[in-house]
Design a protein around this motif. Structure first.
Motif, PDB file in Angstrom:
ATOM      1  N   GLU A 257       0.824  -1.214   0.000  1.00  0.00           N
ATOM      2  CA  GLU A 257       0.000   0.000   0.000  1.00  0.00           C
ATOM      3  C   GLU A 257       0.860   1.266   0.000  1.00  0.00           C
ATOM      4  O   GLU A 257       0.437   2.319  -0.491  1.00  0.00           O
ATOM      5  CB  GLU A 257      -0.965   0.013   1.189  1.00  0.00           C
ATOM      6  CG  GLU A 257      -0.318   0.022   2.555  1.00  0.00           C
ATOM      7  CD  GLU A 257      -0.013  -1.359   3.115  1.00  0.00           C
ATOM      8  OE1 GLU A 257       0.184  -1.452   4.343  1.00  0.00           O
ATOM      9  OE2 GLU A 257       0.033  -2.340   2.336  1.00  0.00           O
ATOM     10  N   ASN A 261       0.680   4.142  -2.748  1.00  0.00           N
ATOM     11  CA  ASN A 261       0.550   5.527  -2.301  1.00  0.00           C
ATOM     12  C   ASN A 261       1.555   6.417  -3.029  1.00  0.00           C
ATOM     13  O   ASN A 261       1.217   7.494  -3.531  1.00  0.00           O
ATOM     14  CB  ASN A 261       0.757   5.592  -0.789  1.00  0.00           C
ATOM     15  CG  ASN A 261       0.578   6.981  -0.181  1.00  0.00           C
ATOM     16  OD1 ASN A 261       0.449   7.111   1.031  1.00  0.00           O
ATOM     17  ND2 ASN A 261       0.593   8.035  -0.979  1.00  0.00           N
ATOM     18  N   TYR A 262       2.812   5.954  -3.095  1.00  0.00           N
ATOM     19  CA  TYR A 262       3.820   6.769  -3.779  1.00  0.00           C
ATOM     20  C   TYR A 262       3.480   6.912  -5.266  1.00  0.00           C
ATOM     21  O   TYR A 262       3.554   8.017  -5.837  1.00  0.00           O
ATOM     22  CB  TYR A 262       5.219   6.169  -3.622  1.00  0.00           C
ATOM     23  CG  TYR A 262       6.239   7.013  -4.362  1.00  0.00           C
ATOM     24  CD1 TYR A 262       6.592   8.271  -3.884  1.00  0.00           C
ATOM     25  CD2 TYR A 262       6.769   6.581  -5.573  1.00  0.00           C
ATOM     26  CE1 TYR A 262       7.473   9.086  -4.585  1.00  0.00           C
ATOM     27  CE2 TYR A 262       7.649   7.392  -6.276  1.00  0.00           C
ATOM     28  CZ  TYR A 262       7.998   8.636  -5.787  1.00  0.00           C
ATOM     29  OH  TYR A 262       8.849   9.438  -6.495  1.00  0.00           O
ATOM     30  N   ARG A 265       0.635   9.314  -6.326  1.00  0.00           N
ATOM     31  CA  ARG A 265       0.996  10.735  -6.237  1.00  0.00           C
ATOM     32  C   ARG A 265       1.936  11.172  -7.361  1.00  0.00           C
ATOM     33  O   ARG A 265       2.260  12.343  -7.484  1.00  0.00           O
ATOM     34  CB  ARG A 265       1.655  11.015  -4.881  1.00  0.00           C
ATOM     35  CG  ARG A 265       0.693  10.945  -3.714  1.00  0.00           C
ATOM     36  CD  ARG A 265      -0.137  12.208  -3.586  1.00  0.00           C
ATOM     37  NE  ARG A 265       0.683  13.330  -3.156  1.00  0.00           N
ATOM     38  CZ  ARG A 265       1.025  14.358  -3.917  1.00  0.00           C
ATOM     39  NH1 ARG A 265       0.627  14.434  -5.166  1.00  0.00           N
ATOM     40  NH2 ARG A 265       1.781  15.328  -3.442  1.00  0.00           N
ATOM     41  N   ILE A 275       0.001  11.186   2.424  1.00  0.00           N
ATOM     42  CA  ILE A 275      -0.162   9.780   2.811  1.00  0.00           C
ATOM     43  C   ILE A 275      -1.635   9.391   2.702  1.00  0.00           C
ATOM     44  O   ILE A 275      -2.499  10.058   3.277  1.00  0.00           O
ATOM     45  CB  ILE A 275       0.358   9.543   4.246  1.00  0.00           C
ATOM     46  CG1 ILE A 275       1.816  10.003   4.356  1.00  0.00           C
ATOM     47  CG2 ILE A 275       0.229   8.071   4.623  1.00  0.00           C
ATOM     48  CD1 ILE A 275       2.788   9.332   3.387  1.00  0.00           C
ATOM     49  N   PHE A 276      -1.889   8.322   1.965  1.00  0.00           N
ATOM     50  CA  PHE A 276      -3.252   7.851   1.728  1.00  0.00           C
ATOM     51  C   PHE A 276      -3.362   6.367   2.049  1.00  0.00           C
ATOM     52  O   PHE A 276      -2.458   5.587   1.738  1.00  0.00           O
ATOM     53  CB  PHE A 276      -3.634   8.014   0.246  1.00  0.00           C
ATOM     54  CG  PHE A 276      -3.692   9.433  -0.238  1.00  0.00           C
ATOM     55  CD1 PHE A 276      -4.897  10.117  -0.290  1.00  0.00           C
ATOM     56  CD2 PHE A 276      -2.536  10.081  -0.655  1.00  0.00           C
ATOM     57  CE1 PHE A 276      -4.953  11.426  -0.746  1.00  0.00           C
ATOM     58  CE2 PHE A 276      -2.584  11.388  -1.122  1.00  0.00           C
ATOM     59  CZ  PHE A 276      -3.796  12.062  -1.161  1.00  0.00           C
ATOM     60  N   THR A 277      -4.468   5.979   2.627  1.00  0.00           N
ATOM     61  CA  THR A 277      -4.816   4.559   2.680  1.00  0.00           C
ATOM     62  C   THR A 277      -5.381   4.192   1.311  1.00  0.00           C
ATOM     63  O   THR A 277      -5.739   5.058   0.504  1.00  0.00           O
ATOM     64  CB  THR A 277      -5.880   4.281   3.753  1.00  0.00           C
ATOM     65  OG1 THR A 277      -7.100   4.958   3.361  1.00  0.00           O
ATOM     66  CG2 THR A 277      -5.442   4.780   5.122  1.00  0.00           C
ATOM     67  N   MET A 281      -7.555   6.504  -1.391  1.00  0.00           N
ATOM     68  CA  MET A 281      -7.237   6.642  -2.813  1.00  0.00           C
ATOM     69  C   MET A 281      -8.487   6.395  -3.659  1.00  0.00           C
ATOM     70  O   MET A 281      -8.773   7.134  -4.602  1.00  0.00           O
ATOM     71  CB  MET A 281      -6.137   5.649  -3.225  1.00  0.00           C
ATOM     72  CG  MET A 281      -4.761   5.953  -2.702  1.00  0.00           C
ATOM     73  SD  MET A 281      -3.558   4.769  -3.385  1.00  0.00           S
ATOM     74  CE  MET A 281      -2.763   4.191  -1.905  1.00  0.00           C
ATOM     75  N   VAL A 305       7.733   7.540   2.114  1.00  0.00           N
ATOM     76  CA  VAL A 305       6.322   7.145   2.129  1.00  0.00           C
ATOM     77  C   VAL A 305       6.183   5.765   2.764  1.00  0.00           C
ATOM     78  O   VAL A 305       5.271   5.512   3.565  1.00  0.00           O
ATOM     79  CB  VAL A 305       5.725   7.160   0.696  1.00  0.00           C
ATOM     80  CG1 VAL A 305       4.336   6.525   0.686  1.00  0.00           C
ATOM     81  CG2 VAL A 305       5.656   8.590   0.167  1.00  0.00           C
ATOM     82  N   HIS A 309       4.045   4.686   6.205  1.00  0.00           N
ATOM     83  CA  HIS A 309       3.047   3.612   6.273  1.00  0.00           C
ATOM     84  C   HIS A 309       3.404   2.589   7.344  1.00  0.00           C
ATOM     85  O   HIS A 309       2.520   2.082   8.045  1.00  0.00           O
ATOM     86  CB  HIS A 309       2.901   2.934   4.906  1.00  0.00           C
ATOM     87  CG  HIS A 309       1.936   3.644   4.000  1.00  0.00           C
ATOM     88  ND1 HIS A 309       0.594   3.323   3.954  1.00  0.00           N
ATOM     89  CD2 HIS A 309       2.116   4.671   3.148  1.00  0.00           C
ATOM     90  CE1 HIS A 309      -0.008   4.131   3.097  1.00  0.00           C
ATOM     91  NE2 HIS A 309       0.887   4.954   2.588  1.00  0.00           N
TER      92      HIS A 309
END
Length: 471
Positions: A257, A261-262, A265, A275-277, A281, A305, A309
């Motif tokens: 994950e 995430n990286y 973006r 930072i996203f779960t 997203m 990142v 996490h």
């Protein structure tokens, strides 16, 4: 219903740039309650390998990019492609071209000599004579000679291509095998793909594919061409830039994950959030927010990142991903504390699961030697009294908790009238073999009473021998 697809060619590893394309397609489908299709474009029989297919499937599984249909293999669909090629021939939208390689080479040389852009001159487009002997013809699509193709691209905006700029592309080779631009059109049509999200290196294929779809009377999908991912040198991301295979990131201890995430973006944003779960997203992703400029892959940012996490993950989640790395280090997880508790203790100190696994070894294995610098500094003869007193008081502890152990360390420091470091640091080296670790009372609590006392006994013996050697 919205339907997207990811269609990699199995001619190598699953590339980071390809993963971002897959991610955008997957997120768009999930965001809109649609379906996501995996298609393996394996018509390049010379370069396609089973190993590459497996790498794609393993990479998608590790990343959690689940697909609703597939994997479909183009090599299983040749009969369907032949059917469509024949349909185009019968309807007058395609024709046999008997031009030999030598003829085409001569044509190209003359065009280049005149300063023209090399292109097929349609010499067999309206041919009605007797076919030349001994030539296996290709099949060419009869591209419209006038008008224009308008692409209302969901990322690039409006793109207009004049038909006169397009040549009559080959849709079947002389051995009868279909070419990419034909197979992708038939597949997208048959599979009901509504949105084609792919790299902008495919943009020049799009007007050709639209013309074929129109000739077949097939519905046109919407297109979104996303910009390239570049290396730090500004060139297209490739092996020369280091790890670009998704499975290399798995081996290097990245959380799936975090990599997603990286990658999300790289060309997409939602305010200033970094930072996203995965759920976030899906909730926030839109093609409207995809940048039209290429993005540069930054290894340090990707690592940061991943660290974020790791720090935000539960011990149980980390343990699931950490376990294979512990197995590689010959750690028997039955011979130590719950891995989830160890992971929770180490997550603030780890950028990758590899770093976490290396730090966790002493919980499951006795070490052969102390870190030389740490032992030299902290396991000196002066440490003998604190270690012995610690050992005695810890042995008397009824409740083996971090709080109780901390209390013992404090009481020993008070009794000997020394700073906490004079007690805690020798204890740290005794229990871990190293000069750095998480809070030593928590480490001792997880190690357990028996193992902690045994390691203290070993350290006391080591310091005693050192004192005797110094005379």
């Amino acid at each position: 219903m919205i339907k997207t697809r990811f269609a990699p060619s199995p001619t190598g590893y699953l590339h980071i740039g390809g993963v971002r394309t897959a991610l955008y397609s997957w997120l768009f489908a999930r965001r809109h309650g649609g379906q996501f299709v995996l298609r393996i474009e394996d018509t390049d029989r010379e370069r396609s390998t089973e190993e590459s297919v497996n790498a794609i499937l393993e990479g998608m599984a590790w990343l959690g990019l689940d697909y609703d249909e597939g994997p479909f293999y183009q090599t299983h669909r040749f009969a369907r492609y032949q059917e469509v090629i024949q349909q185009l021939l019968d309807s007058g939208h395609a024709y046999y071209c008997y031009a030999t390689k030598e003829e085409l080479d001569q044509l190209r040389a003359k065009q280049e000599a005149r300063g023209e852009k090399p292109r097929y001159d349609r010499r067999y487009r309206d041919f009605t004579g007797t076919p030349p002997q001994g030539v296996d013809p290709v099949v060419r699509f009869k591209n419209p000679l006038d008008g224009e193709v308008v692409i209302d691209d969901l990322v690039k905006g409006r793109v207009v291509i004049r038909n006169e700029e397009l040549d009559d592309l080959i849709i079947a080779r002389s051995d009868g095998t279909p070419t990419y631009n034909l197979t992708v059109v038939v597949d997208d049509w048959d599979m009901g793909i509504t949105h084609v999200i792919r790299g902008d290196d495919h943009l020049n294929n799009t007007p050709r594919q639209i013309n074929i779809l129109k000739a077949l009377g097939a519905p046109l999908p919407k297109y979104a061409h996303i910009p390239m991912v570049l290396g730090p040198d500004g060139k297209r991301l490739s092996k020369r830039h280091g790890a670009v295979s998704v499975l290399q990131y798995k081996e290097q201890g990245y959380l799936p994950e975090a990599l997603l995430n990286y990658l999300v973006r790289l060309g997409w944003s939602h305010g200033d959030q970094e930072i996203f779960t995965v759920d976030e997203m899906i909730e926030y992703f839109s093609l409207d927010a995809v940048n039209n400029a290429p993005s540069t892959f930054n290894e340090e940012k990707c690592l940061w990142v991943n660290q974020q996490h790791i720090q935000r993950s539960s011990g149980a989640h980390l343990a699931r991903h950490l376990a294979p790395f512990m197995a590689e280090r010959n750690c028997d997880l039955e011979q130590g504390p719950d891995l989830a508790e160890v992971a929770a203790l180490l997550r603030e100190r780890s950028r990758t699961l590899v770093e976490m696994a290396d730090q966790a070894i002493y919980f499951y294995q006795d070490f052969d030697a102390y870190d030389e610098a740490a032992a030299k500094k902290h396991l000196r003869p002066v440490a003998l009294e604190p270690l012995k007193l610690l050992r005695d008081r810890l042995a008397e502890l009824g409740e083996w908790t971090a709080e109780a152990i901390h209390g013992v360390i404090q009481s020993v420091a008070q009794t000997l009238e020394v700073g906490m470091g004079k007690v805690g640091m020798p204890l740290r080296v005794a229990l871990t073999g190293q000069g750095q670790s998480p809070s030593i009372d928590q480490v001792a609590a997880l190690l357990g009473k028996d193992k902690s006392l045994a390691r203290l006994d070993r350290a006391i013996e080591y310091v005693t021998q050192r004192a005797q050697a110094q005379g």
